[in-house]
Scaffold this motif. Structure first.
Motif, short mmCIF file in Angstrom:
data_model
loop_
_atom_site.label_atom_id
_atom_site.label_comp_id
_atom_site.label_asym_id
_atom_site.label_seq_id
_atom_site.Cartn_x
_atom_site.Cartn_y
_atom_site.Cartn_z
N TYR A 1 0.72 -1.11 0.01
CA TYR A 1 -0.05 0.09 0.02
C TYR A 1 0.88 1.35 -0.01
O TYR A 1 0.54 2.13 -0.66
N ALA A 2 1.85 1.14 0.65
CA ALA A 2 2.90 2.62 0.78
C ALA A 2 3.41 2.89 -0.48
O ALA A 2 3.48 3.71 -1.24
N ARG A 3 3.69 1.64 -1.28
CA ARG A 3 4.31 1.64 -2.65
C ARG A 3 3.09 2.49 -3.50
O ARG A 3 3.59 2.88 -4.60
N GLU A 4 2.02 1.87 -3.43
CA GLU A 4 0.72 2.28 -4.33
C GLU A 4 0.47 3.57 -4.02
O GLU A 4 -0.14 4.10 -4.76
N GLY A 5 0.91 4.24 -2.91
CA GLY A 5 0.41 5.67 -2.99
C GLY A 5 -0.45 5.84 -1.74
O GLY A 5 -0.79 7.15 -1.67
N ALA A 6 -0.52 4.94 -0.85
CA ALA A 6 -1.57 5.14 0.13
C ALA A 6 -0.67 6.48 1.12
O ALA A 6 0.46 6.45 1.22
N ASP A 7 -1.73 7.33 1.64
CA ASP A 7 -1.18 8.16 2.31
C ASP A 7 -0.90 8.31 3.90
O ASP A 7 -0.12 8.69 4.58
N GLU A 8 -1.39 7.05 4.12
CA GLU A 8 -1.36 6.60 5.77
C GLU A 8 -1.86 5.07 5.90
O GLU A 8 -2.92 5.13 5.14
N LEU A 9 -1.61 4.40 7.11
CA LEU A 9 -2.24 3.33 7.31
C LEU A 9 -2.90 3.27 8.73
O LEU A 9 -2.31 3.68 9.69
N VAL A 10 -3.94 2.32 8.65
CA VAL A 10 -4.47 2.06 10.08
C VAL A 10 -4.51 0.61 10.39
O VAL A 10 -5.02 0.05 9.57
N PHE A 11 -3.93 0.31 11.53
CA PHE A 11 -4.00 -1.13 11.95
C PHE A 11 -5.10 -1.29 12.99
O PHE A 11 -4.62 -0.77 14.13
N TYR A 12 -6.14 -2.01 13.06
CA TYR A 12 -6.69 -2.35 14.20
C TYR A 12 -6.79 -3.75 14.57
O TYR A 12 -7.01 -4.73 13.79
N ASP A 13 -6.47 -3.90 15.78
CA ASP A 13 -6.35 -5.36 16.28
C ASP A 13 -7.83 -5.66 16.82
O ASP A 13 -8.14 -5.15 17.88
N ILE A 14 -8.64 -6.21 15.97
CA ILE A 14 -9.83 -6.34 15.99
C ILE A 14 -10.56 -7.17 17.15
O ILE A 14 -11.58 -7.02 17.92
N ALA A 15 -9.61 -8.00 17.92
CA ALA A 15 -10.04 -8.90 18.74
C ALA A 15 -9.57 -8.26 20.20
O ALA A 15 -10.00 -8.66 21.35
N ALA A 16 -8.68 -7.18 20.26
CA ALA A 16 -7.90 -6.91 21.42
C ALA A 16 -8.76 -6.31 22.45
O ALA A 16 -8.67 -6.67 23.67
N SER A 17 -9.73 -5.37 21.98
CA SER A 17 -10.71 -4.63 23.22
C SER A 17 -11.76 -5.98 23.61
O SER A 17 -11.82 -6.00 25.04
N ALA A 18 -12.26 -6.89 22.90
CA ALA A 18 -13.03 -8.00 23.39
C ALA A 18 -12.14 -8.80 24.24
O ALA A 18 -12.63 -9.16 25.50
N ARG A 19 -11.15 -9.07 24.01
CA ARG A 19 -10.53 -9.99 24.75
C ARG A 19 -9.78 -9.44 26.34
O ARG A 19 -9.59 -9.90 26.99
N GLY A 20 -9.76 -8.16 26.04
CA GLY A 20 -9.29 -7.22 27.23
C GLY A 20 -7.79 -7.30 27.40
O GLY A 20 -7.01 -6.90 28.43
N ASP A 21 -7.16 -7.48 26.23
CA ASP A 21 -5.75 -7.72 26.26
C ASP A 21 -5.42 -6.42 25.29
O ASP A 21 -6.41 -5.85 24.50
N THR A 22 -3.86 -6.30 24.91
CA THR A 22 -3.61 -5.11 23.92
C THR A 22 -2.92 -5.62 22.85
O THR A 22 -2.35 -6.63 22.86
N VAL A 23 -2.72 -4.88 21.93
CA VAL A 23 -1.80 -5.18 20.60
C VAL A 23 -0.57 -5.53 20.97
O VAL A 23 -0.04 -5.00 21.82
N GLU A 24 0.09 -6.39 20.24
CA GLU A 24 1.39 -6.95 20.53
C GLU A 24 2.38 -5.87 19.59
O GLU A 24 2.27 -6.00 18.46
N PRO A 25 3.04 -5.14 20.48
CA PRO A 25 4.09 -4.16 19.97
C PRO A 25 5.03 -4.88 18.87
O PRO A 25 5.56 -4.10 18.09
N GLU A 26 5.22 -6.21 18.90
CA GLU A 26 6.21 -6.70 17.92
C GLU A 26 6.07 -6.40 16.40
O GLU A 26 6.79 -5.97 15.72
N TRP A 27 4.79 -6.69 15.91
CA TRP A 27 4.37 -6.24 14.84
C TRP A 27 4.33 -4.74 14.33
O TRP A 27 4.55 -4.48 13.19
#
Lengths: 197, 255
Positions: free
Chosen positions: B39-65
């Motif tokens: 996407y960056a190469r194709e010209g996206a201006d910005e990206l959003v990553f949603y960890d869709i299960a994190a809120s429901a599970r009660g834990d947080t996104v893994e910073p590794e990725w």
């Protein structure tokens, strides 16, 4: 050639570090002036508030070190704003390496605050080494709510309700209001230019 | 002047990018870094990553990725999903994310917004709002990552956006749930209503299906950016084509 990337402890320096890696530019992270012996240029990155950042720089003795240093210095975003004499953000005195004051971006009808997104580099000095192989009208990524009005040190500007200093220079001291580390190909070019100017 | 932003959204689960329809039935669409780079190469201006299960599970996104992405791409990106504390936010921002987006934890504890804005600055705090019509008004939903846990919050969307901005968010992403994934166009009416009370950048989400939908949402709702997922992941719309089209239509975009 080694760039010293200044870590104040309150800014995200990972993005800049990764950008230098992608550009193949040798760098070390430095926490206080005594660690810069091997560096031939310095980057002061910045995210966060002016007051907190100045307090950290003061603790480590950076303001005095900058005053006597003659190595090329590049401030990024808040790091650029700190180069001036005073910031309206928290009403704090800043490094005073470039004459001028940082003000709050005016709230302008039809424009949102803060200035966030890709904006075109407008009028700029064609002999500015940071802009080698960068064309007028190319876009860079800005995120800021305070700004340095266009003044004698401005070498590139962007238009956002006010005329915003996009790049400033005074001798060996320069700064970018935008984030070259997040400005795609244009930003990578500017970082490479810094490493060779 | 600022360019209108085109923002691919990558829903992340267990380190992979997935996409569902109306928040259900997720299918795997690829590796995070590979898609981000494309996407960056194709010209996206910005990206959003949603960890869709994190809120429901009660834990947080893994910073590794997060740092894997930050290392690879040269455009800004935002990380969302289950960020509940200053420490959660700091881990992601220091791993290289440019912004963090909060949704459910802000609804549960609105003071979190003030705390994060004070600590990191408004410019990197995004308010994610999942909104739909309930009882004749636009209202905010919670726990949209897990269908079994979805519950209706009684806050009105416009009130919540106003409150979030007063508390210090620097951007709002409005996800119009009734439109999500069905590719029928953005919810212009709702976005225009939110635009009227939103003094920060506003990003439209939910409903993109054709290039014309982007033009409409920029022209009619005056949003700063438009977010989409499935049309980009499935190759229905190519970002370069989209930007060329928008430029031809007189909108300012970054080439």
């Amino acid at each position: 050639m080694t760039i010293g990337l200044i870590d104040t402890g309150c800014a995200n320096i990972a993005s800049v570090r990764f950008a230098l890696e992608r550009a193949g530019l040798d760098h070390v992270v430095v926490r206080d002036p005594s660690e810069t012996g091997d560096c031939d240029r310095l980057i002061l990155p910045g995210v966060g508030a002016a007051g907190a950042a100045m307090a950290r720089l003061d603790e480590r003795g950076w303001p005095e070190a900058f005053r006597t240093d003659d190595r090329p210095l590049l401030g990024i975003c808040l790091g650029m704003q700190l180069l001036f004499e005073h910031s309206a953000e928290g009403d704090v005195d800043t490094l005073g390496l470039i004459p001028g004051r940082v003000e709050k971006l005016p709230l302008t009808e039809g424009l949102v605050w803060p200035h966030m997104g890709w904006n075109a580099l407008q009028a700029f000095a064609s002999d500015e080494p940071l802009l080698r192989h960068v064309s007028l009208g190319e876009y860079a990524y800005f995120v800021h709510g305070f700004y340095a009005p266009v003044g004698p040190a401005t070498v590139a500007q962007a238009d956002y309700g006010a005329e915003v200093s996009a790049i400033v220079r005074s001798g060996h001291i320069a700064g970018c209001q935008f984030h070259p580390e997040r400005s795609g190909r244009v930003g990578a070019r500017i970082l490479s230019n810094f490493a060779s100017c | 002047m600022l360019a209108k932003r085109i923002i691919p959204c990558l829903d992340v689960r267990d380190g992979r990018v997935v996409k569902g329809v109306k928040f259900r039935d997720h299918e795997d669409v690829g590796d995070i870094v590979k898609l981000a780079r494309r996407y960056a190469r194709e010209g996206a201006d910005e990206l959003v990553f949603y960890d869709i299960a994190a809120s429901a599970r009660g834990d947080t996104v893994e910073p590794e990725w997060v740092s894997r992405v930050a290392r690879e791409i040269d455009i800004p990106f935002c990380v969302a999903g289950g960020i509940r504390s200053v420490e959660d936010a700091r881990a992601r921002l220091f791993a290289g994310a440019d912004k963090i987006s909060i949704n459910t934890p802000a609804l549960e504890n609105p003071d979190l917004i003030d705390t994060l804005a004070r600590e990191f600055g408004s410019q990197c705090i995004v308010l994610g709002v999942d909104s739909r019509i309930i009882d004749g008004a636009w209202r905010v939903h919670q726990f949209t990552g897990d269908p079994d846990k979805t519950l209706t919050d009684h806050r009105k969307t416009l009130d919540w956006v106003r409150e979030g901005i007063e508390r210090g968010v620097g951007e709002v992403v409005l996800n119009c749930m009734d439109m999500d994934g069905v590719r029928d166009g953005y919810d212009i009416e709702q976005l225009a209503a939110v635009r009227a009370v939103c003094s920060t950048p506003l990003i439209a989400s939910g409903g993109a299906g054709r290039k014309e939908h982007f033009k409409s949402v920029f022209e009619l709702a005056n949003v700063d950016g438009a977010l989409a997922a499935s049309v980009f992941h499935k190759g229905v719309i190519e970002i370069g084509d989209l930007k060329a089209y928008l430029g031809d239509e007189g909108l300012r975009v970054r080439p």
